[in-house]
Design a protein around this motif. Structure first.
Motif, short mmCIF file in Angstrom:
data_model
loop_
_atom_site.label_atom_id
_atom_site.label_comp_id
_atom_site.label_asym_id
_atom_site.label_seq_id
_atom_site.Cartn_x
_atom_site.Cartn_y
_atom_site.Cartn_z
N VAL A 108 -22.18 16.40 -30.50
CA VAL A 108 -20.75 16.42 -30.82
C VAL A 108 -20.08 15.14 -30.33
CG1 VAL A 108 -18.54 17.55 -30.31
CG2 VAL A 108 -20.55 18.94 -30.87
N VAL A 109 -20.39 14.71 -29.12
CA VAL A 109 -19.82 13.47 -28.59
C VAL A 109 -20.18 12.30 -29.51
CG1 VAL A 109 -19.85 11.82 -26.65
CG2 VAL A 109 -19.93 14.30 -26.19
N PHE A 110 -21.45 12.28 -29.92
CA PHE A 110 -21.97 11.18 -30.74
C PHE A 110 -21.28 11.11 -32.11
CE2 PHE A 110 -25.75 9.70 -33.41
CZ PHE A 110 -25.61 8.37 -33.07
N TYR A 111 -21.29 12.23 -32.85
CA TYR A 111 -20.70 12.22 -34.20
C TYR A 111 -19.18 12.04 -34.14
CZ TYR A 111 -25.15 13.79 -36.18
OH TYR A 111 -26.45 13.87 -36.57
N THR A 112 -18.55 12.64 -33.15
CA THR A 112 -17.10 12.50 -33.04
C THR A 112 -16.73 11.03 -32.83
OG1 THR A 112 -16.93 14.72 -32.12
CG2 THR A 112 -15.03 13.28 -31.80
N SER A 113 -17.50 10.36 -32.00
CA SER A 113 -17.24 8.94 -31.75
C SER A 113 -17.45 8.11 -33.01
CB SER A 113 -18.16 8.46 -30.62
OG SER A 113 -18.10 7.07 -30.51
N ILE A 114 -18.49 8.43 -33.77
CA ILE A 114 -18.73 7.71 -35.04
C ILE A 114 -17.58 7.94 -36.01
CG2 ILE A 114 -20.18 7.65 -37.12
CD1 ILE A 114 -22.59 8.16 -35.26
N LEU A 115 -17.15 9.19 -36.15
CA LEU A 115 -16.11 9.51 -37.14
C LEU A 115 -14.75 8.93 -36.75
CD1 LEU A 115 -17.18 13.13 -38.11
CD2 LEU A 115 -17.36 11.05 -39.51
N VAL B 222 -22.48 2.79 -34.72
CA VAL B 222 -23.49 3.74 -34.22
C VAL B 222 -23.95 3.33 -32.82
CG1 VAL B 222 -25.83 4.62 -34.59
CG2 VAL B 222 -24.22 4.52 -36.50
N LYS B 223 -24.08 2.03 -32.59
CA LYS B 223 -24.47 1.56 -31.26
C LYS B 223 -23.45 1.94 -30.20
CE LYS B 223 -25.28 -2.80 -28.80
NZ LYS B 223 -25.38 -4.26 -29.00
N GLU B 224 -22.18 1.72 -30.52
CA GLU B 224 -21.13 2.04 -29.55
C GLU B 224 -21.07 3.55 -29.28
OE1 GLU B 224 -18.29 -1.86 -30.32
OE2 GLU B 224 -17.68 0.06 -31.20
N ALA B 225 -21.29 4.33 -30.32
CA ALA B 225 -21.30 5.78 -30.14
C ALA B 225 -22.50 6.22 -29.30
CB ALA B 225 -21.32 6.48 -31.51
N LEU B 226 -23.63 5.57 -29.52
CA LEU B 226 -24.84 5.87 -28.74
C LEU B 226 -24.60 5.57 -27.26
CD1 LEU B 226 -28.11 6.26 -28.87
CD2 LEU B 226 -28.14 3.78 -28.78
N VAL B 227 -24.04 4.41 -26.97
CA VAL B 227 -23.80 4.02 -25.58
C VAL B 227 -22.80 4.98 -24.93
CG1 VAL B 227 -22.79 2.22 -24.10
CG2 VAL B 227 -24.42 1.59 -25.90
N LYS B 228 -21.74 5.30 -25.65
CA LYS B 228 -20.73 6.20 -25.12
C LYS B 228 -21.33 7.58 -24.81
CE LYS B 228 -16.44 8.51 -26.18
NZ LYS B 228 -15.34 8.76 -27.11
N GLU C 287 -27.18 -2.09 -15.88
CA GLU C 287 -28.59 -2.33 -16.22
C GLU C 287 -29.08 -1.31 -17.24
OE1 GLU C 287 -31.19 -2.24 -12.83
OE2 GLU C 287 -32.75 -3.40 -13.87
N LEU C 288 -28.69 -0.04 -17.03
CA LEU C 288 -29.08 1.00 -17.99
C LEU C 288 -28.45 0.73 -19.35
CD1 LEU C 288 -29.16 4.84 -17.24
CD2 LEU C 288 -28.69 3.91 -19.48
N SER C 289 -27.16 0.43 -19.33
CA SER C 289 -26.45 0.14 -20.57
C SER C 289 -27.12 -1.01 -21.31
CB SER C 289 -24.99 -0.20 -20.23
OG SER C 289 -24.26 -0.40 -21.41
N GLY C 290 -27.45 -2.06 -20.58
CA GLY C 290 -28.07 -3.23 -21.19
C GLY C 290 -29.43 -2.89 -21.80
N ALA C 291 -30.20 -2.06 -21.11
CA ALA C 291 -31.54 -1.69 -21.61
C ALA C 291 -31.42 -0.89 -22.90
CB ALA C 291 -32.29 -0.90 -20.54
N VAL C 292 -30.46 0.04 -22.94
CA VAL C 292 -30.24 0.84 -24.16
C VAL C 292 -29.81 -0.07 -25.31
CG1 VAL C 292 -28.70 2.55 -25.22
CG2 VAL C 292 -29.70 3.00 -22.95
N GLU C 293 -28.92 -1.01 -25.01
CA GLU C 293 -28.42 -1.89 -26.07
C GLU C 293 -29.52 -2.78 -26.65
OE1 GLU C 293 -24.49 -3.68 -25.49
OE2 GLU C 293 -24.27 -2.33 -23.77
#
Ligand code: HEM
Ligand code: ISQ
Length: 144
Positions: free
Chosen positions: A27-34, A105-111, A124-130
């Motif tokens: 829900v967090v992911f799709y809401t952020s995308i939309l 999609v990247k920003e939603a994934l990170v959020k 460091e975690l954020s950077g690795a995911v990105e």
């Protein structure tokens, strides 16, 4: 690109945090995308009735995407490069998915992962995911 054991472990930790409550984080992911790209609603048939966490298609697609980011980290650690299935390139080129959409999609994934990981979140975690996401996106776009 160089990707350390530590970076891979951080991406794994984030993935495990997402897996702990897939409906909630989907829900967090799709809401952020939309929020950023309302037109995405028309790209995914499973969003027709809104962001419904009990829709198994909705959670399965999110889980697949997050899982591929984790696989990307494993590939980067093992070989320094990401290879994407040719079919993945074909799907996205057919739908004419563009760089602006990859960024949304990247920003939603990170959020989403930030919320899932909580106090263990770090730059460091954020950077690795990105990096894992960017290299995967580049591998997908190679097929265009
Ligand atoms: C389909 C992964 C980025 C739009 C798919 C599929 C996968 C996938 C695995 C196959 C169906 C599924 O299991 O969901 C990814 C990954 C991405 C990415 C790993 C980023 C690294 C994007 C972006 C968009 C997008 C940025 C556009 C907003 C679509 C669409 C489909 C699709 C429209 C077809 C959905 C359908 O009709 O079933 N993607 N995707 N994807 N993707 Fe992506
Ligand atoms: C992009 N491609 C496939 C599945 C997805 C699910 C959620 C958001 C974006 C996606």
């Amino acid at each position: 690109v160089a990707f350390s054991d530590k970076q891979e472990a951080l991406v794994n930790d984030a993935y495990e945090a997402f897996k702990a409550d897939i409906p909630k984080y989907s829900v967090v992911f799709y809401t952020s995308i939309l929020e950023k790209a309302p037109a995405a609603k028309n790209l995914f048939s499973f969003l027709a009735n809104g962001v419904d966490p009990s829709n198994p298609k909705l959670t399965a697609h999110a889980e697949k995407l997050f899982g591929l980011v984790r696989d990307s980290a494993a590939q980067l650690k093992a070989s320094g490069a990401v290879v994407a299935d040719a079919a993945l390139g074909a799907v996205h080129s057919q739908k004419a998915v563009n760089d602006a959409q990859f960024l949304v999609v990247k920003e939603a994934l990170v959020k989403t992962l930030k919320e899932a990981v909580g106090a263990k979140w770090s730059d460091e975690l954020s950077g690795a995911v990105e990096v894992a996401y960017d290299e995967l996106a580049a591998a997908i776009k190679k097929a265009y």
